[in-house]
Design a protein around this motif. Structure first.
Motif, PDB file in Angstrom:
ATOM      1  N   PHE A 117      45.437  69.201  54.499  1.00 32.82           N
ATOM      2  CA  PHE A 117      45.105  67.791  54.347  1.00 32.82           C
ATOM      3  C   PHE A 117      43.600  67.583  54.264  1.00 32.82           C
ATOM      4  O   PHE A 117      42.826  68.233  54.968  1.00 32.82           O
ATOM      5  N   CYS A 118      43.213  66.638  53.408  1.00 32.54           N
ATOM      6  CA  CYS A 118      41.822  66.202  53.357  1.00 32.54           C
ATOM      7  C   CYS A 118      41.554  65.222  54.493  1.00 32.54           C
ATOM      8  O   CYS A 118      42.466  64.783  55.184  1.00 32.54           O
ATOM      9  N   ARG A 119      40.283  64.844  54.628  1.00 23.98           N
ATOM     10  CA  ARG A 119      39.863  64.123  55.832  1.00 23.98           C
ATOM     11  C   ARG A 119      40.406  62.691  55.884  1.00 23.98           C
ATOM     12  O   ARG A 119      40.891  62.247  56.916  1.00 23.98           O
ATOM     13  N   TYR A 120      40.304  61.952  54.796  1.00 19.74           N
ATOM     14  CA  TYR A 120      40.835  60.583  54.754  1.00 19.74           C
ATOM     15  C   TYR A 120      40.999  60.166  53.307  1.00 19.74           C
ATOM     16  O   TYR A 120      40.533  60.846  52.386  1.00 19.74           O
ATOM     17  N   SER A 121      41.686  59.062  53.111  1.00 23.02           N
ATOM     18  CA  SER A 121      41.885  58.509  51.771  1.00 23.02           C
ATOM     19  C   SER A 121      40.923  57.348  51.549  1.00 23.02           C
ATOM     20  O   SER A 121      40.763  56.499  52.428  1.00 23.02           O
ATOM     21  N   LEU A 135      39.262  71.420  59.989  1.00 18.26           N
ATOM     22  CA  LEU A 135      40.188  72.114  60.876  1.00 18.26           C
ATOM     23  C   LEU A 135      40.765  71.157  61.913  1.00 18.26           C
ATOM     24  O   LEU A 135      41.950  71.225  62.242  1.00 18.26           O
ATOM     25  N   TYR A 136      39.929  70.214  62.413  1.00 14.49           N
ATOM     26  CA  TYR A 136      40.384  69.339  63.497  1.00 14.49           C
ATOM     27  C   TYR A 136      41.434  68.329  63.051  1.00 14.49           C
ATOM     28  O   TYR A 136      42.156  67.778  63.890  1.00 14.49           O
ATOM     29  N   ASP A 137      41.546  68.057  61.755  1.00 13.79           N
ATOM     30  CA  ASP A 137      42.646  67.231  61.250  1.00 13.79           C
ATOM     31  C   ASP A 137      43.906  68.067  61.065  1.00 13.79           C
ATOM     32  O   ASP A 137      45.014  67.656  61.423  1.00 13.79           O
ATOM     33  N   ASN A 138      43.742  69.232  60.485  1.00 14.68           N
ATOM     34  CA  ASN A 138      44.900  70.022  60.084  1.00 14.68           C
ATOM     35  C   ASN A 138      45.636  70.635  61.265  1.00 14.68           C
ATOM     36  O   ASN A 138      46.854  70.829  61.188  1.00 14.68           O
ATOM     37  N   GLY A 139      44.938  70.917  62.375  1.00 13.74           N
ATOM     38  CA  GLY A 139      45.634  71.418  63.559  1.00 13.74           C
ATOM     39  C   GLY A 139      46.647  70.414  64.102  1.00 13.74           C
ATOM     40  O   GLY A 139      47.848  70.710  64.198  1.00 13.74           O
ATOM     41  N   LEU A 286      42.703  73.292  68.808  1.00 13.17           N
ATOM     42  CA  LEU A 286      43.617  72.409  68.091  1.00 13.17           C
ATOM     43  C   LEU A 286      44.470  73.180  67.080  1.00 13.17           C
ATOM     44  O   LEU A 286      45.659  72.912  66.922  1.00 13.17           O
ATOM     45  N   MET A 287      43.864  74.149  66.396  1.00 16.86           N
ATOM     46  CA  MET A 287      44.614  74.894  65.387  1.00 16.86           C
ATOM     47  C   MET A 287      45.494  75.974  66.000  1.00 16.86           C
ATOM     48  O   MET A 287      46.603  76.224  65.501  1.00 16.86           O
TER      49      MET A 287
END
Length: 550
Positions: A117-121, A135-139, A286-287
């Motif tokens: 996933f990318c960071r935001y839309s 990494l902190y979003d995808n975990g 997180l991951m």
């Protein structure tokens, strides 16, 4: 000269700044405060009020994933199932979570070819992202999609979790084992260039049927959506495409799979976005959790292997003289670690140990917890500071309670200390968790929506987790462990500990192995008699499980 002439004014401004900074910490809670479930329900209502029913998510543009919101909704639904039964469950909470997860997965926020996933839309439709992958979003998102699969058995969620985990292993894991931080948005000086396509590029790579299906699926038969090109975003489901083209849906899905692979392989020859190869302890926590949860719930040992390599890297490289370091790059580990580093890693070790028991891992989590209590705790007001008591002296020591791009350190601290407290029968941990919640309670009551990770910790104090210790021979343990991982049970911890495990904490060593398998099932401090029959374990598990399927 200015300093000499304005010294008094500067001193006043400094005092005002320090006061303003300190006021960002929570007001002291009330010592005799009683925790209750009211803010949990208020937060759930606030999340629903911010929900976008057309496109999913919890805001207009720009739109962020907000994993903690989705987690709370899923947990509220699960609690309602186990309390009221599936017929009277909070289906709306699951519906909001499910729809948001679907829309993110089908949108351009998700890399439709490579996973992750990318960071935001930048728009409300999840169509065009800021192309950076963190990494902190995808975990946390990997954790959520695996859990959503366990809750719903929706194939989309399983596929997204698997693809994201494979992307992590291929792109974000260093040869030494730790996970890298970030993939840049830019390549060749242009944001998104790596991900965008022209119709001619796609047509040249695919058969005529594959192109027709891909164009319909991803919108290449519509106007360009990104700077005159197309960033892939799901516009049509496979059933509708099959109907339109007079094809079996299985054939559409097979062609789509072949086409995605061809496009992915062609994209791999492009200049890739840059990668930040710092290895951050907190983000690795997180991951590691995400990979461990995905491996456990999707029954994939390769994901657990990946988590093991990252955890071993952290222990070997960033754990020195009984303290953590925060960051590693180019052979150098440095910077004294922060609260997030410790508590995210404890969370990761607890999840990993449920996926694969290894002697020494739980002891490592206990060592980390002891450092948190000794060096980060506020002994007067409760809760934990972001920096240790022997850290470089700052103007003030923040005490993070509000969730940001990552969960608040105090929320994760309260959760993991509560879980360890129940698991080990350690009242110091439980007391520290409860004091953290009471410290933040006035703020939580004022704005529940901003304190989701603390509310999740509160839920586990109000409704203590179910702890299951399985003991026996490794081969015999496997079927019992698989049964513990079949359904969505967010307040369950289940550890399969071989009979010959060594150096167990006293509370676990007391749960001795049997000839075959024995299960010790506890809810909070209350434990049943040892369970020797698989059917008896099955019955105990069903009481705490949620699912939309039989």
């Amino acid at each position: 000269t200015f300093y000499r002439k304005q010294r008094e004014d500067i001193a006043k401004q400094n005092s005002a700044l320090i006061y303003a900074l300190r006021s960002t910490n929570p007001e002291p809670g009330l010592g005799e405060l009683a925790l209750n479930a009211t803010p949990l329900q208020k937060a759930r209502t606030q999340i629903e009020q911010s929900f976008d029913p057309q496109f999913g998510g919890f805001s207009k543009a720009p739109k962020f994933p907000h994993p903690t919101n989705i987690e709370l909704l899923m947990r509220q639904w699960a609690h309602s199932v186990t309390t009221n039964g599936i017929d009277k469950a909070d289906g709306r909470a699951l519906g909001i979570a499910r729809f948001t997860l679907q829309m993110m997965a089908l949108g351009g926020l998700y890399d439709q070819l490579g996973g992750g996933f990318c960071r935001y839309s930048v728009d409300e439709r999840w169509m065009i992202p800021h192309f950076e992958k963190m990494l902190y979003d995808n975990g946390p998102l990997l954790t959520l999609y695996a859990q959503a699969w366990a809750a719903t058995r929706e194939p989309l969620f399983r596929r997204i979790a698997i693809e994201t985990a494979h992307w992590v292993m291929a792109e974000m894991q260093s040869p030494a084992g730790g996970y890298y931080s970030t993939l840049d948005a830019d390549s060749e000086g242009h944001e998104g260039k790596f991900y965008a396509w022209t119709q001619d590029e796609v047509r040249a790579l695919l058969s005529a049927q594959e192109y027709r299906i891909v164009a319909r699926r991803f919108g290449l038969d519509r106007p360009a959506n990104f700077e005159g090109k197309w960033h892939l975003h799901v516009f049509e489901n496979t059933g509708t495409i099959a109907q339109e083209f007079g094809l079996p849906e299985e054939e559409v899905m097979e062609s789509l799979g072949q086409a995605r692979q061809k496009l992915f392989e062609a994209r791999e020859t492009r200049v890739h976005p840059g990668r930040d190869e710092k290895i951050l302890t907190s983000w690795n926590g997180l991951m590691i959790k995400g990979m461990a949860v995905a491996g456990r719930l999707l029954n994939d040992e390769s994901f657990i292997d990946s988590a093991a390599r990252a955890l071993d890297f952290i222990k070997a490289t960033l754990w020195k003289d009984g303290r953590l370091l925060a960051t590693y790059k180019d052979g150098k580990a440095h910077l004294q670690a922060y609260l997030d580093d410790y508590v995210f890693l404890i969370d990761a070790v607890l999840e990993f140990s449920q996926a694969r028991w290894r002697d020494g891992d739980l002891a490592f989590a206990i060592d980390l917890a002891e450092v948190v209590l000794k060096h980060f705790q506020d002994p007067e007001q409760g809760g934990f500071f972001f920096t240790a008591d022997d850290h470089e002296r700052l103007i003030y020591r923040p005490k993070p309670v509000i969730d940001d791009a990552t969960p608040a350190g105090n929320g994760i601290a309260a959760t993991v200390l509560g879980r360890l407290g129940y698991l080990l029968g350690e009242p110091r941990y439980l007391d520290a968790a409860e004091r953290t919640l009471k410290m933040a309670w006035p703020d939580i009551q004022r704005l529940p929506y901003a304190h989701i990770s603390l509310l999740i910790a509160a839920e586990e104090i109000l409704y203590p987790p179910q702890s299951i210790i399985l003991r026996g021979e490794p081969q015999a343990l496997h079927a019992w462990q698989r049964r513990c991982n079949e359904a969505y049970a967010p307040r369950r911890l289940a550890f399969a500990i071989p009979g010959d495990a060594e150096n167990l904490p006293d509370a676990l060593a007391a749960r001795v192995a049997a000839d075959e398998v024995v299960a010790y099932v506890c809810s909070g401090h209350t434990c049943s008699a040892p369970v020797m029959e698989f059917s008896e374990l099955d019955a105990a598990l069903k009481q705490t499980e949620a699912g939309e399927f039989d």
